[in-house]
Design a protein around this motif. Structure first.
Motif, PDB file in Angstrom:
ATOM      1  N   THR A 131      39.416  43.648  45.782  1.00 31.25           N
ATOM      2  CA  THR A 131      38.761  42.525  46.710  1.00 31.25           C
ATOM      3  C   THR A 131      39.063  41.803  45.529  1.00 31.25           C
ATOM      4  OG1 THR A 131      37.123  43.450  48.077  1.00 31.25           O
ATOM      5  CG2 THR A 131      36.775  41.131  47.121  1.00 31.25           C
ATOM      6  N   VAL A 132      38.219  42.154  44.566  1.00 35.18           N
ATOM      7  CA  VAL A 132      38.476  41.706  43.128  1.00 35.18           C
ATOM      8  C   VAL A 132      39.350  40.691  42.518  1.00 35.18           C
ATOM      9  CG1 VAL A 132      38.060  40.064  41.084  1.00 35.18           C
ATOM     10  CG2 VAL A 132      35.921  41.838  42.965  1.00 35.18           C
ATOM     11  N   LEU A 133      40.559  42.133  42.683  1.00 38.93           N
ATOM     12  CA  LEU A 133      41.889  41.447  41.801  1.00 38.93           C
ATOM     13  C   LEU A 133      42.680  40.265  43.040  1.00 38.93           C
ATOM     14  CD1 LEU A 133      42.667  44.678  40.957  1.00 38.93           C
ATOM     15  CD2 LEU A 133      42.285  42.985  39.342  1.00 38.93           C
ATOM     16  N   ALA A 134      42.538  40.580  44.170  1.00 37.75           N
ATOM     17  CA  ALA A 134      43.148  39.894  45.379  1.00 37.75           C
ATOM     18  C   ALA A 134      42.199  37.782  45.337  1.00 37.75           C
ATOM     19  CB  ALA A 134      42.437  40.367  46.634  1.00 37.75           C
ATOM     20  N   TYR A 135      41.803  37.694  44.206  1.00 41.37           N
ATOM     21  CA  TYR A 135      41.549  36.650  44.103  1.00 41.37           C
ATOM     22  C   TYR A 135      41.858  36.215  42.618  1.00 41.37           C
ATOM     23  CZ  TYR A 135      36.985  35.899  47.966  1.00 41.37           C
ATOM     24  OH  TYR A 135      36.478  36.316  49.058  1.00 41.37           O
ATOM     25  N   THR A 136      42.174  37.109  41.836  1.00 36.97           N
ATOM     26  CA  THR A 136      43.476  36.539  40.665  1.00 36.97           C
ATOM     27  C   THR A 136      44.802  36.449  41.089  1.00 36.97           C
ATOM     28  OG1 THR A 136      43.863  38.692  40.344  1.00 36.97           O
ATOM     29  CG2 THR A 136      41.204  38.357  39.145  1.00 36.97           C
ATOM     30  N   ALA A 137      44.875  36.594  42.744  1.00 33.51           N
ATOM     31  CA  ALA A 137      46.243  36.670  43.070  1.00 33.51           C
ATOM     32  C   ALA A 137      46.613  37.730  41.880  1.00 33.51           C
ATOM     33  CB  ALA A 137      46.640  35.380  42.406  1.00 33.51           C
ATOM     34  N   ALA A 138      46.891  38.606  41.241  1.00 30.41           N
ATOM     35  CA  ALA A 138      47.509  39.510  41.020  1.00 30.41           C
ATOM     36  C   ALA A 138      48.342  40.140  41.600  1.00 30.41           C
ATOM     37  CB  ALA A 138      46.324  40.913  39.606  1.00 30.41           C
ATOM     38  N   ARG A 139      49.273  40.981  41.692  1.00 27.71           N
ATOM     39  CA  ARG A 139      50.129  41.997  41.957  1.00 27.71           C
ATOM     40  C   ARG A 139      49.918  43.277  42.613  1.00 27.71           C
ATOM     41  NH1 ARG A 139      55.418  43.671  41.650  1.00 27.71           N
ATOM     42  NH2 ARG A 139      55.645  42.949  39.959  1.00 27.71           N
ATOM     43  N   ILE A 140      49.014  44.148  43.336  1.00 25.51           N
ATOM     44  CA  ILE A 140      48.329  45.618  43.101  1.00 25.51           C
ATOM     45  C   ILE A 140      50.489  45.546  43.462  1.00 25.51           C
ATOM     46  CG2 ILE A 140      47.164  47.159  43.800  1.00 25.51           C
ATOM     47  CD1 ILE A 140      45.676  44.707  45.086  1.00 25.51           C
ATOM     48  N   VAL A 141      50.176  46.771  42.757  1.00 25.56           N
ATOM     49  CA  VAL A 141      51.674  47.922  42.298  1.00 25.56           C
ATOM     50  C   VAL A 141      51.603  48.702  43.776  1.00 25.56           C
ATOM     51  CG1 VAL A 141      53.140  48.923  41.355  1.00 25.56           C
ATOM     52  CG2 VAL A 141      52.841  46.746  41.326  1.00 25.56           C
ATOM     53  N   GLU A 142      51.046  49.281  44.707  1.00 31.28           N
ATOM     54  CA  GLU A 142      50.595  50.312  45.827  1.00 31.28           C
ATOM     55  C   GLU A 142      50.784  51.832  45.168  1.00 31.28           C
ATOM     56  OE1 GLU A 142      47.736  50.079  47.429  1.00 31.28           O
ATOM     57  OE2 GLU A 142      47.686  47.533  48.353  1.00 31.28           O
ATOM     58  N   ASP A 143      52.050  51.867  44.940  1.00 27.51           N
ATOM     59  CA  ASP A 143      52.792  53.110  44.427  1.00 27.51           C
ATOM     60  C   ASP A 143      52.206  53.776  43.077  1.00 27.51           C
ATOM     61  OD1 ASP A 143      54.001  53.117  46.941  1.00 27.51           O
ATOM     62  OD2 ASP A 143      55.804  52.646  46.359  1.00 27.51           O
ATOM     63  N   ALA A 144      51.454  52.992  42.242  1.00 26.51           N
ATOM     64  CA  ALA A 144      50.905  53.095  41.144  1.00 26.51           C
ATOM     65  C   ALA A 144      49.412  53.767  40.628  1.00 26.51           C
ATOM     66  CB  ALA A 144      51.699  52.143  40.229  1.00 26.51           C
ATOM     67  N   CYS A 145      48.852  53.110  42.397  1.00 28.31           N
ATOM     68  CA  CYS A 145      47.025  52.854  41.707  1.00 28.31           C
ATOM     69  C   CYS A 145      47.077  54.545  42.622  1.00 28.31           C
ATOM     70  CB  CYS A 145      47.067  52.296  43.438  1.00 28.31           C
ATOM     71  SG  CYS A 145      46.843  50.667  43.065  1.00 28.31           S
ATOM     72  N   LEU A 146      46.205  55.143  42.002  1.00 26.87           N
ATOM     73  CA  LEU A 146      45.841  57.012  41.507  1.00 26.87           C
ATOM     74  C   LEU A 146      45.269  57.078  41.570  1.00 26.87           C
ATOM     75  CD1 LEU A 146      48.050  59.176  42.189  1.00 26.87           C
ATOM     76  CD2 LEU A 146      48.229  58.990  39.520  1.00 26.87           C
ATOM     77  N   ASP A 147      44.771  58.437  42.693  1.00 30.53           N
ATOM     78  CA  ASP A 147      42.941  59.405  42.943  1.00 30.53           C
ATOM     79  C   ASP A 147      43.925  60.388  41.762  1.00 30.53           C
ATOM     80  OD1 ASP A 147      41.795  57.224  43.688  1.00 30.53           O
ATOM     81  OD2 ASP A 147      41.829  57.947  46.003  1.00 30.53           O
ATOM     82  N   VAL A 148      43.325  60.600  40.877  1.00 26.77           N
ATOM     83  CA  VAL A 148      43.963  61.986  39.911  1.00 26.77           C
ATOM     84  C   VAL A 148      42.674  62.207  38.940  1.00 26.77           C
ATOM     85  CG1 VAL A 148      44.341  60.055  37.817  1.00 26.77           C
ATOM     86  CG2 VAL A 148      45.225  62.809  38.725  1.00 26.77           C
ATOM     87  N   PRO A 149      41.519  63.567  39.825  1.00 28.65           N
ATOM     88  CA  PRO A 149      40.575  63.868  39.800  1.00 28.65           C
ATOM     89  C   PRO A 149      40.742  63.755  37.705  1.00 28.65           C
ATOM     90  CG  PRO A 149      40.453  64.399  41.411  1.00 28.65           C
ATOM     91  CD  PRO A 149      41.835  63.704  41.318  1.00 28.65           C
ATOM     92  N   VAL A 150      40.294  63.832  37.106  1.00 26.59           N
ATOM     93  CA  VAL A 150      40.009  64.559  35.622  1.00 26.59           C
ATOM     94  C   VAL A 150      39.204  65.038  35.013  1.00 26.59           C
ATOM     95  CG1 VAL A 150      40.638  64.072  33.009  1.00 26.59           C
ATOM     96  CG2 VAL A 150      42.135  62.789  34.593  1.00 26.59           C
ATOM     97  N   GLU A 151      38.871  66.188  35.165  1.00 24.26           N
ATOM     98  CA  GLU A 151      37.600  67.098  34.647  1.00 24.26           C
ATOM     99  C   GLU A 151      36.989  66.914  32.570  1.00 24.26           C
ATOM    100  OE1 GLU A 151      37.045  70.907  36.178  1.00 24.26           O
ATOM    101  OE2 GLU A 151      38.074  70.442  37.913  1.00 24.26           O
TER     102      GLU A 151
END
Length: 185
Positions: A131-151
């Protein structure tokens, strides 16, 4: 023969704590960069003053000028932040607020790594970031957004993730993000 300057990936942790899983995820991202890229870790989060439009004159205070210059000089940005009370930590939200009134993020390719071992619990955090990044007008690269659990046990003494599958997944995220940059390689 002309030499092309390296493209820069700015790594931004949403935590002011040292040695966090978020910082390890970002350090791992830096270690997987493709050729022609360099990583810079933003380290001024704790130095930023509380956002106030009254302070945002002549470009803002020195820490704000440094933040904006780091973003301006980056070809892409990669974030990783802990969840705090179901959303973004205040210091990280403050950083983002300093970018909204300036066009420094406009069109910049951005993504995030969510290393939480409870990704559903952190989902609100990354929705707030979106939501906040939308206000900055950044371009979200969906294929690069990642949930990757790290222990914690998957992080070596050098602060980099050692688990091969986690490294592979983070590397894939980095490749997707850097390939989306205007001068991606």
């Amino acid at each position: 023969m002309s030499v092309h300057p390296a493209s820069t990936l700015l790594l931004v942790s949403g935590s002011v704590r040292r040695g966090t899983v978020n910082s390890a995820a970002l350090a791992t991202a830096a270690s997987t960069l493709p050729g022609g890229w360099q990583a810079t870790m933003y380290s001024g989060l704790a130095d930023l003053p509380h956002f106030s439009p009254d302070l945002d004159t002549d470009g803002g205070p020195r820490p704000v000028l440094d933040l904006r210059a780091a973003i301006r000089n980056a070809d892409a940005l990669l974030f990783s932040t802990p969840e705090y009370a179901g959303t973004l930590p205040g210091a990280f939200k403050n950083l983002l607020e300093w970018t909204i009134g300036d066009t420094v993020m406009t069109g910049k390719p951005v993504a995030w790594l969510n290393p939480s071992t409870a990704p559903r619990r952190a989902a609100g955090t990354y929705q707030a970031l979106r939501t906040v990044l939308a206000y900055t007008a950044a371009r979200i690269v969906e294929d690069a957004c990642l949930d990757v659990p790290v222990e914690r046990g998957q992080i070596g003494a050098d602060g980099v993730v050692t688990h091969p599958d986690v490294r592979r997944r983070i590397g894939g995220s980095v490749r997707a993000l850097t390939a989306s940059a205007p001068n991606g390689r």
